[in-house]
Design a protein around this motif. Structure first.
Motif, PDB file in Angstrom:
ATOM      1  N   ASP A   1     -38.914 -17.099 -38.739  1.00 54.20           N
ATOM      2  CA  ASP A   1     -38.604 -17.729 -37.457  1.00 54.20           C
ATOM      3  C   ASP A   1     -37.122 -17.592 -37.116  1.00 54.20           C
ATOM      4  O   ASP A   1     -36.757 -17.324 -35.963  1.00 54.20           O
ATOM      5  CB  ASP A   1     -39.001 -19.209 -37.459  1.00 54.20           C
ATOM      6  N   ALA A   2     -36.264 -17.790 -38.121  1.00 58.41           N
ATOM      7  CA  ALA A   2     -34.825 -17.678 -37.899  1.00 58.41           C
ATOM      8  C   ALA A   2     -34.453 -16.241 -37.521  1.00 58.41           C
ATOM      9  O   ALA A   2     -33.627 -16.022 -36.627  1.00 58.41           O
ATOM     10  CB  ALA A   2     -34.052 -18.107 -39.141  1.00 58.41           C
ATOM     11  N   GLN A   3     -35.082 -15.274 -38.180  1.00 64.76           N
ATOM     12  CA  GLN A   3     -34.811 -13.870 -37.856  1.00 64.76           C
ATOM     13  C   GLN A   3     -35.274 -13.550 -36.447  1.00 64.76           C
ATOM     14  O   GLN A   3     -34.576 -12.862 -35.687  1.00 64.76           O
ATOM     15  CB  GLN A   3     -35.503 -12.943 -38.862  1.00 64.76           C
ATOM     16  N   ALA A   4     -36.430 -14.044 -36.053  1.00 64.87           N
ATOM     17  CA  ALA A   4     -36.933 -13.816 -34.698  1.00 64.87           C
ATOM     18  C   ALA A   4     -36.004 -14.454 -33.665  1.00 64.87           C
ATOM     19  O   ALA A   4     -35.721 -13.860 -32.619  1.00 64.87           O
ATOM     20  CB  ALA A   4     -38.354 -14.374 -34.559  1.00 64.87           C
ATOM     21  N   GLU A   5     -35.508 -15.658 -33.950  1.00 65.09           N
ATOM     22  CA  GLU A   5     -34.583 -16.332 -33.035  1.00 65.09           C
ATOM     23  C   GLU A   5     -33.260 -15.562 -32.946  1.00 65.09           C
ATOM     24  O   GLU A   5     -32.699 -15.387 -31.861  1.00 65.09           O
ATOM     25  CB  GLU A   5     -34.326 -17.771 -33.497  1.00 65.09           C
ATOM     26  N   ALA A   6     -32.779 -15.078 -34.088  1.00 67.80           N
ATOM     27  CA  ALA A   6     -31.541 -14.301 -34.086  1.00 67.80           C
ATOM     28  C   ALA A   6     -31.719 -13.013 -33.283  1.00 67.80           C
ATOM     29  O   ALA A   6     -30.844 -12.643 -32.488  1.00 67.80           O
ATOM     30  CB  ALA A   6     -31.110 -13.982 -35.512  1.00 67.80           C
ATOM     31  N   ASP A   7     -32.850 -12.352 -33.464  1.00 62.18           N
ATOM     32  CA  ASP A   7     -33.127 -11.134 -32.704  1.00 62.18           C
ATOM     33  C   ASP A   7     -33.199 -11.427 -31.209  1.00 62.18           C
ATOM     34  O   ASP A   7     -32.695 -10.657 -30.379  1.00 62.18           O
ATOM     35  CB  ASP A   7     -34.440 -10.489 -33.170  1.00 62.18           C
ATOM     36  N   ARG A   8     -33.827 -12.552 -30.844  1.00 50.95           N
ATOM     37  CA  ARG A   8     -33.934 -12.935 -29.437  1.00 50.95           C
ATOM     38  C   ARG A   8     -32.551 -13.193 -28.856  1.00 50.95           C
ATOM     39  O   ARG A   8     -32.235 -12.742 -27.749  1.00 50.95           O
ATOM     40  CB  ARG A   8     -34.808 -14.185 -29.294  1.00 50.95           C
ATOM     41  N   ARG A   9     -31.716 -13.898 -29.610  1.00 46.06           N
ATOM     42  CA  ARG A   9     -30.364 -14.204 -29.120  1.00 46.06           C
ATOM     43  C   ARG A   9     -29.521 -12.941 -28.978  1.00 46.06           C
ATOM     44  O   ARG A   9     -28.761 -12.793 -28.009  1.00 46.06           O
ATOM     45  CB  ARG A   9     -29.671 -15.195 -30.055  1.00 46.06           C
ATOM     46  N   VAL A  10     -29.649 -12.038 -29.924  1.00 40.22           N
ATOM     47  CA  VAL A  10     -28.902 -10.775 -29.839  1.00 40.22           C
ATOM     48  C   VAL A  10     -29.365  -9.983 -28.626  1.00 40.22           C
ATOM     49  O   VAL A  10     -28.552  -9.446 -27.864  1.00 40.22           O
ATOM     50  CB  VAL A  10     -29.068  -9.955 -31.143  1.00 40.22           C
ATOM     51  N   SER A  11     -30.676  -9.923 -28.440  1.00 42.72           N
ATOM     52  CA  SER A  11     -31.223  -9.208 -27.292  1.00 42.72           C
ATOM     53  C   SER A  11     -30.751  -9.830 -25.980  1.00 42.72           C
ATOM     54  O   SER A  11     -30.359  -9.112 -25.047  1.00 42.72           O
ATOM     55  CB  SER A  11     -32.751  -9.217 -27.363  1.00 42.72           C
ATOM     56  N   GLU A  12     -30.773 -11.135 -25.896  1.00 44.17           N
ATOM     57  CA  GLU A  12     -30.310 -11.836 -24.690  1.00 44.17           C
ATOM     58  C   GLU A  12     -28.819 -11.589 -24.456  1.00 44.17           C
ATOM     59  O   GLU A  12     -28.378 -11.355 -23.328  1.00 44.17           O
ATOM     60  CB  GLU A  12     -30.591 -13.331 -24.801  1.00 44.17           C
ATOM     61  N   GLY A  13     -28.053 -11.623 -25.537  1.00 42.61           N
ATOM     62  CA  GLY A  13     -26.614 -11.342 -25.432  1.00 42.61           C
ATOM     63  C   GLY A  13     -26.355  -9.930 -24.945  1.00 42.61           C
ATOM     64  O   GLY A  13     -25.465  -9.702 -24.118  1.00 42.61           O
ATOM     65  N   GLU A  14     -27.135  -8.975 -25.455  1.00 43.35           N
ATOM     66  CA  GLU A  14     -26.987  -7.590 -25.003  1.00 43.35           C
ATOM     67  C   GLU A  14     -27.323  -7.468 -23.522  1.00 43.35           C
ATOM     68  O   GLU A  14     -26.629  -6.763 -22.784  1.00 43.35           O
ATOM     69  CB  GLU A  14     -27.886  -6.672 -25.828  1.00 43.35           C
ATOM     70  N   LYS A  15     -28.376  -8.144 -23.078  1.00 41.17           N
ATOM     71  CA  LYS A  15     -28.742  -8.107 -21.664  1.00 41.17           C
ATOM     72  C   LYS A  15     -27.630  -8.684 -20.800  1.00 41.17           C
ATOM     73  O   LYS A  15     -27.276  -8.123 -19.764  1.00 41.17           O
ATOM     74  CB  LYS A  15     -30.035  -8.894 -21.421  1.00 41.17           C
ATOM     75  N   GLN A  16     -27.071  -9.818 -21.220  1.00 48.03           N
ATOM     76  CA  GLN A  16     -26.000 -10.448 -20.454  1.00 48.03           C
ATOM     77  C   GLN A  16     -24.761  -9.550 -20.423  1.00 48.03           C
ATOM     78  O   GLN A  16     -24.122  -9.407 -19.371  1.00 48.03           O
ATOM     79  CB  GLN A  16     -25.657 -11.817 -21.039  1.00 48.03           C
ATOM     80  N   ASN A  17     -24.421  -8.983 -21.567  1.00 44.64           N
ATOM     81  CA  ASN A  17     -23.245  -8.105 -21.617  1.00 44.64           C
ATOM     82  C   ASN A  17     -23.453  -6.851 -20.779  1.00 44.64           C
ATOM     83  O   ASN A  17     -22.523  -6.378 -20.115  1.00 44.64           O
ATOM     84  CB  ASN A  17     -22.918  -7.724 -23.057  1.00 44.64           C
ATOM     85  N   HIS A  18     -24.661  -6.312 -20.806  1.00 53.21           N
ATOM     86  CA  HIS A  18     -24.951  -5.131 -19.996  1.00 53.21           C
ATOM     87  C   HIS A  18     -24.864  -5.466 -18.501  1.00 53.21           C
ATOM     88  O   HIS A  18     -24.308  -4.683 -17.716  1.00 53.21           O
ATOM     89  CB  HIS A  18     -26.335  -4.582 -20.340  1.00 53.21           C
TER      90      HIS A  18
END
Length: 103
Positions: free
Chosen positions: A24-41
């Motif tokens: 669950d923690a890995q999935a949440e970390a992946d989601r946050r990284v993905s969201e951060g990448e979207k925001q940065n893009h």
């Protein structure tokens, strides 16, 4: 022996819960990284577009200024040619001298 079996079952259950928590923690970390990448893009695209717009406007302004300066210089050169007196006799004498017919 039954008590050892219960302890072992309990430890296996705890390990399964810990594994689920890690997943669950890995999935949440992946989601946050993905969201951060979207925001940065999105931010990059916004800043890039603004910079491109600014540079294109500056380019168009500079091109217009260069064209206006060219037009002004061309008009000034044309006016200087119009005001220059033509000496046909001197031209003919020079042309004759170059062609070997000088007198």
């Amino acid at each position: 022996m039954e008590e050892d079996k219960d302890v072992l079952q309990h430890l296996l259950h705890l390990e399964a819960e810990a594994s689920a928590l890690v997943d669950d923690a890995q999935a949440e970390a992946d989601r946050r990284v993905s969201e951060g990448e979207k925001q940065n893009h999105a931010k990059y695209d916004e800043v890039y577009s603004a910079e491109v717009t600014r540079l294109e406007a500056n380019y168009a302004k500079e091109i217009a200024a260069v064209r206006e300066d060219y037009k002004r210089q061309l008009e000034a050169y044309g006016n200087s040619l119009k005001s220059t007196a033509v000496d046909n006799a001197a031209f003919c004498a020079l042309a004759a001298a170059f062609l070997g017919r000088g007198e």
